[in-house]
Motif scaffolding. Structure first.
Motif, PDB file in Angstrom:
ATOM      1  N   SER A  23      78.666 -18.825  -1.810  1.00 14.35           N
ATOM      2  CA  SER A  23      77.866 -20.017  -2.050  1.00 14.35           C
ATOM      3  C   SER A  23      78.735 -21.222  -2.389  1.00 14.35           C
ATOM      4  O   SER A  23      78.481 -22.334  -1.929  1.00 14.35           O
ATOM      5  CB  SER A  23      76.826 -19.772  -3.145  1.00 14.35           C
ATOM      6  OG  SER A  23      77.454 -19.456  -4.357  1.00 14.35           O
ATOM      7  N   THR A 139      73.310 -26.498   6.186  1.00 17.37           N
ATOM      8  CA  THR A 139      72.858 -26.471   4.791  1.00 17.37           C
ATOM      9  C   THR A 139      71.662 -25.540   4.627  1.00 17.37           C
ATOM     10  O   THR A 139      71.624 -24.704   3.711  1.00 17.37           O
ATOM     11  CB  THR A 139      72.490 -27.891   4.325  1.00 17.37           C
ATOM     12  OG1 THR A 139      73.648 -28.725   4.450  1.00 17.37           O
ATOM     13  CG2 THR A 139      72.015 -27.898   2.882  1.00 17.37           C
ATOM     14  N   HIS A 143      71.536 -21.944   2.503  1.00 15.78           N
ATOM     15  CA  HIS A 143      70.573 -21.726   1.422  1.00 15.78           C
ATOM     16  C   HIS A 143      69.657 -20.531   1.688  1.00 15.78           C
ATOM     17  O   HIS A 143      68.999 -20.050   0.774  1.00 15.78           O
ATOM     18  CB  HIS A 143      69.762 -22.993   1.168  1.00 15.78           C
ATOM     19  CG  HIS A 143      70.541 -24.030   0.429  1.00 15.78           C
ATOM     20  ND1 HIS A 143      71.459 -24.850   1.037  1.00 15.78           N
ATOM     21  CD2 HIS A 143      70.571 -24.362  -0.886  1.00 15.78           C
ATOM     22  CE1 HIS A 143      72.003 -25.642   0.153  1.00 15.78           C
ATOM     23  NE2 HIS A 143      71.496 -25.361  -1.025  1.00 15.78           N
TER      24      HIS A 143
END
Length: 175
Positions: A23, A139, A143
């Motif tokens: 992450s 992105t 996520h």
């Protein structure tokens, strides 16, 4: 504490580190991409890589982290290795480090054997219109990585390391 409990604790810490690494690596890449929105694409030199580490990555690292990087030329520059020796004494893995990372070892690097393919498949599952759309897709995909997915990645890494140990580090091909 017996050996079993110590190993379980170590494994839990390593799982957490893997989740955090994936992450945070993506977060750093995203921030660097945003910082360069108005600039033309550039080659990542040792100076640029060092800036990325100092400005974006290092401030997010928890205390005691072991830092790992591959053997890319920008990672091997003297200024980068000196920085890593100072910030992570005896706690960084890579080319020129006390803890060397085997060259050409994508089979035991989670970012190589898992993350980049995962991202690429999902990002390009739809037509990309422009650079901003591409950045948004990356992105969104990053996520979408859940703790369950990262647990499976950890299990796969554990298996791959077992194969490396069983073959005494011989060349292996894992699909």
């Amino acid at each position: 504490m017996n050996a079993c409990c110590g190993e379980q604790e170590r494994n839990e810490r390593l799982k957490l580190a893997l989740h955090w690494t994936v992450s945070q690596r993506v977060s750093v890449v995203q921030r660097c991409a945003r910082a360069g929105d108005d600039a033309t694409p550039r080659t990542v030199t040792s100076n640029i890589y060092l800036d990325m580490l100092q400005l974006y990555a290092f401030p997010q690292f928890p205390e005691g982290v072991i830092f790992q990087q591959d053997g890319a030329p920008s990672h091997y520059g003297n200024i980068v290795r000196e920085f890593l020796d100072t910030i992570f004494p005896q706690r960084w893995i890579g080319r020129g480090a006390v803890m060397a990372w085997p060259p050409r070892s994508p089979d035991i690097t989670p970012l190589d054997f898992y993350l980049w393919d995962y991202v690429k498949q999902r990002v390009y599952s739809e037509c990309i219109n422009d650079i901003n759309h591409l950045k948004q897709r990356i992105t969104d995909v990053i996520h979408s990585v859940t703790p369950d997915v990262l647990t499976r990645v950890w299990e796969e890494l554990d298996y791959r390391l077992d194969v490396c140990r069983a073959t005494s580090g011989s060349h292996i091909e894992l699909g």
